[in-house]
Design an enzyme around this catalytic site. Structure first.
Site, PDB file in Angstrom:
ATOM      1  N   ASP A 199       1.810  -1.206  11.710  1.00 60.56           N
ATOM      2  CA  ASP A 199       0.439  -1.430  11.412  1.00 60.56           C
ATOM      3  C   ASP A 199       0.146  -2.848  11.921  1.00 60.56           C
ATOM      4  O   ASP A 199      -0.816  -3.402  11.524  1.00 60.56           O
ATOM      5  CB  ASP A 199       0.066  -1.497   9.803  1.00 60.56           C
ATOM      6  CG  ASP A 199       0.354  -0.032   9.470  1.00 60.56           C
ATOM      7  OD1 ASP A 199      -0.181   1.038  10.145  1.00 60.56           O
ATOM      8  OD2 ASP A 199       0.677   0.262   8.336  1.00 60.56           O
ATOM      9  N   ARG A 249      -7.540  -3.519   9.510  1.00 59.65           N
ATOM     10  CA  ARG A 249      -6.757  -4.276  10.164  1.00 59.65           C
ATOM     11  C   ARG A 249      -7.332  -4.852  11.612  1.00 59.65           C
ATOM     12  O   ARG A 249      -6.882  -6.081  11.739  1.00 59.65           O
ATOM     13  CB  ARG A 249      -5.530  -3.461  10.638  1.00 59.65           C
ATOM     14  CG  ARG A 249      -4.704  -2.931   9.396  1.00 59.65           C
ATOM     15  CD  ARG A 249      -3.261  -2.796   9.525  1.00 59.65           C
ATOM     16  NE  ARG A 249      -2.659  -1.823   8.411  1.00 59.65           N
ATOM     17  CZ  ARG A 249      -2.356  -2.386   7.144  1.00 59.65           C
ATOM     18  NH1 ARG A 249      -2.584  -3.534   6.881  1.00 59.65           N
ATOM     19  NH2 ARG A 249      -2.125  -1.488   6.225  1.00 59.65           N
ATOM     20  N   LYS A 294       0.741  -1.342  -0.155  1.00 62.64           N
ATOM     21  CA  LYS A 294       0.175   0.049  -0.057  1.00 62.64           C
ATOM     22  C   LYS A 294       0.802   1.201   0.189  1.00 62.64           C
ATOM     23  O   LYS A 294       0.735   2.150  -0.618  1.00 62.64           O
ATOM     24  CB  LYS A 294      -0.899  -0.067   1.094  1.00 62.64           C
ATOM     25  CG  LYS A 294      -1.782   0.979   1.240  1.00 62.64           C
ATOM     26  CD  LYS A 294      -3.179   0.570   1.998  1.00 62.64           C
ATOM     27  CE  LYS A 294      -2.992   0.659   3.524  1.00 62.64           C
ATOM     28  NZ  LYS A 294      -2.788   1.885   3.989  1.00 62.64           N
ATOM     29  N   SER A 295       1.853   1.408   0.727  1.00 67.22           N
ATOM     30  CA  SER A 295       2.796   2.384   0.898  1.00 67.22           C
ATOM     31  C   SER A 295       3.590   2.813  -0.308  1.00 67.22           C
ATOM     32  O   SER A 295       3.393   3.796  -1.035  1.00 67.22           O
ATOM     33  CB  SER A 295       3.768   2.313   1.984  1.00 67.22           C
ATOM     34  OG  SER A 295       3.361   2.219   3.254  1.00 67.22           O
ATOM     35  N   ARG A 332       2.896   6.024  -3.170  1.00 66.61           N
ATOM     36  CA  ARG A 332       4.120   6.818  -3.514  1.00 66.61           C
ATOM     37  C   ARG A 332       4.132   6.505  -5.098  1.00 66.61           C
ATOM     38  O   ARG A 332       4.770   7.553  -5.792  1.00 66.61           O
ATOM     39  CB  ARG A 332       5.345   6.425  -2.870  1.00 66.61           C
ATOM     40  CG  ARG A 332       5.231   6.851  -1.365  1.00 66.61           C
ATOM     41  CD  ARG A 332       6.140   5.869  -0.430  1.00 66.61           C
ATOM     42  NE  ARG A 332       5.992   6.613   0.923  1.00 66.61           N
ATOM     43  CZ  ARG A 332       5.252   6.238   1.867  1.00 66.61           C
ATOM     44  NH1 ARG A 332       3.884   5.594   1.499  1.00 66.61           N
ATOM     45  NH2 ARG A 332       5.425   7.028   2.944  1.00 66.61           N
ATOM     46  N   SER A 343       7.221   8.845  12.358  1.00 62.98           N
ATOM     47  CA  SER A 343       6.081   8.754  11.280  1.00 62.98           C
ATOM     48  C   SER A 343       6.508   8.844   9.714  1.00 62.98           C
ATOM     49  O   SER A 343       7.017   9.869   9.328  1.00 62.98           O
ATOM     50  CB  SER A 343       4.853   9.681  11.538  1.00 62.98           C
ATOM     51  OG  SER A 343       4.177   9.872  10.319  1.00 62.98           O
ATOM     52  N   ARG A 368      -8.760  12.068  12.755  1.00 64.42           N
ATOM     53  CA  ARG A 368      -7.469  11.524  12.882  1.00 64.42           C
ATOM     54  C   ARG A 368      -6.499  12.953  12.767  1.00 64.42           C
ATOM     55  O   ARG A 368      -7.109  13.856  12.093  1.00 64.42           O
ATOM     56  CB  ARG A 368      -6.825  10.608  12.024  1.00 64.42           C
ATOM     57  CG  ARG A 368      -7.599   9.208  12.116  1.00 64.42           C
ATOM     58  CD  ARG A 368      -7.025   8.257  10.898  1.00 64.42           C
ATOM     59  NE  ARG A 368      -5.763   8.105  11.115  1.00 64.42           N
ATOM     60  CZ  ARG A 368      -4.942   7.248  10.401  1.00 64.42           C
ATOM     61  NH1 ARG A 368      -5.603   6.722   9.251  1.00 64.42           N
ATOM     62  NH2 ARG A 368      -3.569   6.785  10.464  1.00 64.42           N
ATOM     63  N   GLY A 371      -5.307   7.600   5.508  1.00 59.43           N
ATOM     64  CA  GLY A 371      -4.249   8.620   6.206  1.00 59.43           C
ATOM     65  C   GLY A 371      -3.069   8.956   5.279  1.00 59.43           C
ATOM     66  O   GLY A 371      -2.643  10.017   5.158  1.00 59.43           O
TER      67      GLY A 371
HETATM   68  C1  S3P Z   1       2.371   4.474   6.192  1.00 63.45           C
HETATM   69  C2  S3P Z   1       2.909   4.982   7.458  1.00 63.45           C
HETATM   70  C3  S3P Z   1       2.602   4.524   8.698  1.00 63.45           C
HETATM   71  C4  S3P Z   1       1.389   3.277   8.535  1.00 63.45           C
HETATM   72  C5  S3P Z   1       0.517   3.656   7.467  1.00 63.45           C
HETATM   73  C6  S3P Z   1       1.335   3.823   6.140  1.00 63.45           C
HETATM   74  C7  S3P Z   1       2.998   5.188   4.854  1.00 63.45           C
HETATM   75  O1  S3P Z   1       1.905   5.556   9.361  1.00 63.45           O
HETATM   76  O2  S3P Z   1       0.622   3.254   9.649  1.00 63.45           O
HETATM   77  O3  S3P Z   1      -0.529   2.560   7.369  1.00 63.45           O
HETATM   78  O4  S3P Z   1       2.658   4.863   3.962  1.00 63.45           O
HETATM   79  O5  S3P Z   1       3.631   6.291   5.049  1.00 63.45           O
HETATM   80  P1  S3P Z   1       2.888   6.420  10.302  1.00 63.45           P
HETATM   81  O6  S3P Z   1       4.094   6.827   9.431  1.00 63.45           O
HETATM   82  O7  S3P Z   1       1.984   7.885  10.528  1.00 63.45           O
HETATM   83  O8  S3P Z   1       3.067   5.671  11.352  1.00 63.45           O
END
Ligand code: S3P
Length: 457
Positions: free
Chosen positions: A325, A410, A27-28, A32, A172, A128, A100
Site C-alpha cells: 500500500d 492513498r 486498518k487491517s 479483523r 495477498s 476490482r 476491498g
Molecule cells: C489488506 C491486504 C492488502 C492491502 C489492503 C489491506 C488486508 O491487499 O492492499 O489495503 O488487510 O488484508 P492484498 O492482500 O490483496 O494485497
C-alpha cells in the site's frame, strides 16, 4: 462521489514540519478485530479501532449478519460474538463501499456458514477482481454467483466446508484471509501457499482467539499456512496499534520537507508491514525506531523522522508484499530524491482502489517528474528538492497543477504530501475517500506545519 469542498484540497510548500503526529489505528487489524470478534464465543473489546469509512462498513455488514456491536462511553468497541455458525442471512445486500478488505474477508465469513449474502460496493470496488476470492471459496463448497468476477457477488455458504490445499499465485493477505475465515468450520487441515509472505494479521489474531494456525517461510520466500479446522474462537481484548500505512505519509513528508523533525508514536512494527521503512532508510532517510515495546501482542515503536537528502535505489520484487500500500507515497519520496528509484514486481498496484501505477505516473508527470512504467514496474527520476540545504524553494517539482486522485485515498494523500515541497501548490480532486483510512488527515498534518487547505476557498 460528488466533489464537496472537503473533496478538493490544496497543499502548499512549507518551510518545516515539526512536532508529534498521532495517526489512526491499523486498518487491517481493525477489520479483523470486528470480524473475529463476531465469529468468537463471548465478548471482544477493542481499543484504538480505526473509525474510518472502510472499517465502519465492515461493522455495519457484521451487524446485518446478526452480530451485536456497540461503542462504549470510553470510546472502545464491544463485539458480542455469535460463534462460527451463528450468523444470519442479511435482509439486504451488504454494501462494503470502497473496502476491498471488508468485502473479501466477509465473503470468506459467509462462505463458511449456512447463510446467503449479496455483496456490493462503490464504483471503484465494483471494478476490482473478485474471482481470486470466489474461485477458492467455490473449491471449499460454497456457491458464488457474479457477473465476470465483479461485484455484485452472491455467496451461498456451507456449514461443512472442505479442508483443501490452495496455491495462491499472488501474495495477498485478502485471499488467504478469506480462505482461512471460510475454513474455520472445515473438518481437517486447510493449507495455503503464497509466493511471498503477505501481512500475517489473520494468522496471528486467529491464534490469539484460540485457533491452531501454523506458518512457515521457505528459503525461496514462499509462505505456507496451515489451519486446523473445527476451531472454536473465544472473545478477546484487543489493542489496535497505529497504522504503518498511514504513518507512511507523515514519514515521507518529514523526510522530504527541509528543517523537519517529527515524532510518530505507537506504530505497528509487524515485520511484514515495514517494507517502506526499510526502503526509506536504504534511501538515506533518518528514521529512528525508539521505545520499541509489545502492545497487546503487536510490536510497536515511536518513529523519529528528520529531513534527509534521499537517493534512489532499486526496490526488489521480494519486498512488494511488505509495502504493497506504500508505493504511491514511495513514488513521492523517489520524486524528491536524487537519482532513479526502480520499483519491481508491483503488478498488484494495478488492481487496487485505482490502477496506482498509471494514476501515480500521470500525476507525477503533470508535476514535472520523469516517470517510466510498464505492467509490473515503475522507474522515477528524482528531482533533488534540496532537503539538506533547506532550500525547497529551489524545488524542481513544479506543482501548480490540479491532480485527479480518482477517489483513491492513498493517491490523494500522496499528492498532498508532494505539494509540501513543490514550487507551486498542488490541488487534489477526489480527497473525500481519505476518510476511509485516515480521518482528519489534513488537520493532523496541518498541526505539524503542513499547509493543506480547502481547494475551493
Ligand atoms: C489488506 C491486504 C492488502 C492491502 C489492503 C489491506 C488486508 O491487499 O492492499 O489495503 O488487510 O488484508 P492484498 O492482500 O490483496 O494485497
Amino acid at each position: 462521489m460528488s466533489q464537496s469542498s472537503q473533496d478538493i484540497l490544496r497543499s502548499a510548500q512549507v518551510a518545516a514540519l515539526r512536532g508529534t503526529i498521532h495517526v489512526p489505528g491499523d486498518k487491517s487489524i481493525s477489520h479483523r478485530s470486528l470480524i473475529l470478534g463476531g465469529l468468537a464465543v463471548g465478548e471482544t473489546r477493542i481499543s484504538g479501532l480505526l473509525e474510518g469509512a472502510d472499517v465502519l462498513a465492515t461493522k455495519d455488514a457484521l451487524i446485518a449478519l446478526g452480530v451485536e456491536i456497540e461503542k462504549t462511553k470510553n470510546g472502545d468497541w464491544q463485539v458480542f460474538g455469535v460463534g462460527l455458525n451463528g450468523m444470519i442471512s442479511p435482509a439486504k445486500p451488504l454494501d462494503l463501499g470502497n473496502s476491498g478488505t471488508g468485502v473479501r474477508l466477509l465473503m470468506g465469513v459467509v462462505a463458511g456458514q449456512d447463510i446467503t449474502a449479496t455483496f456490493t460496493g462503490d464504483a471503484s470496488l465494483s471494478r476490482r477482481p473478485m474471482a481470486r476470492i470466489t474461485d477458492p471459496l467455490t473449491s471449499i463448497g460454497a456457491s458464488m454467483s457474479s457477473r465476470d468476477g465483479l461485484l455484485p457477488v452472491t455467496v451461498t455458504g456451507t456449514a461443512s466446508p472442505l479442508a483443501c490445499q490452495h496455491h495462491s499465485k499472488v501474495a495477498s493477505a485478502q485471499i488467504k484471509s478469506a480462505i482461512l475465515l471460510a475454513s474455520l468450520n472445515a473438518r481437517g487441515t486447510t493449507q495455503i501457499t503464497e509466493p511471498y509472505a503477505s501481512r500475517d494479521h489473520s494468522e496471528s489474531m486467529l491464534r490469539y482467539f484460540g485457533a491452531d494456525v501454523q506458518q512457515t517461510t521457505d528459503e525461496d520466500g514462499s509462505h505456507l499456512i496451515s489451519l486446523q479446522g473445527e476451531a472454536v474462537l473465544h472473545g478477546r481484548q484487543i489493542t489496535v496499534p497505529r497504522d504503518p500505512s498511514s504513518a507512511a505519509f507523515a514519514m515521507v513528508a518529514a523526510l522530504i520537507t527541509p528543517n523537519s523533525d517529527v515524532m510518530i508514536p505507537g506504530i505497528s512494527m509487524n515485520p511484514l508491514r515495514t517494507g517502506l521503512l526499510d526502503t526509506l532508510i536504504e534511501m538515506g532517510g533518518s528514521i529512528e525506531r525508539v521505545n520499541e515495546r509489545n502492545e497487546g501482542g503487536e510490536i510497536t515503536a515511536d518513529l523519529h523522522v528528520k529531513s534527509s537528502q534521499l537517493h534512489g535505489i532499486e526496490v526488489p520484487a521480494s519486498r512488494a508484499a511488505s509495502m504493497i500500500d506504500e508505493y504511491p507515497i514511495l513514488s513521492v519520496a523517489a520524486a524528491a530524491a536524487s537519482g532513479t528509484t526502480d520499483m519491481r514486481g508491483v503488478a498488484e498496484l494495478r488492481v487496487k482502489e485505482t490502477d496506482r501505477i498509471k494514476v501515480m505516473a500521470e500525476g507525477l508527470r503533470q508535476c514535472g517528474v520523469s516517470v517510466a512504467y510498464d505492467d509490473d514496474s515503475m522507474r522515477i527520476t528524482g528531482q533533488m528538492t534540496g532537503q539538506v540545504t533547506g532550500q525547497a524553494t529551489d524545488s524542481k517539482i513544479a506543482g501548480g497543477v490540479t491532480i485527479a486522485a480518482q477517489h483513491d485515498h492513498r493517491i490523494g494523500m500522496s499528492f498532498l504530501t508532494l505539494g509540501m515541497v513543490a514550487a507551486k501548490p498542488i490541488t487534489v480532486l477526489g480527497c473525500a475517500t481519505i476518510e476511509t483510512s485516515f480521518p482528519g488527515f489534513a488537520a493532523r498534518m496541518s498541526e505539524i506545519g503542513a499547509s493543506i487547505t480547502d481547494g475551493v476557498a
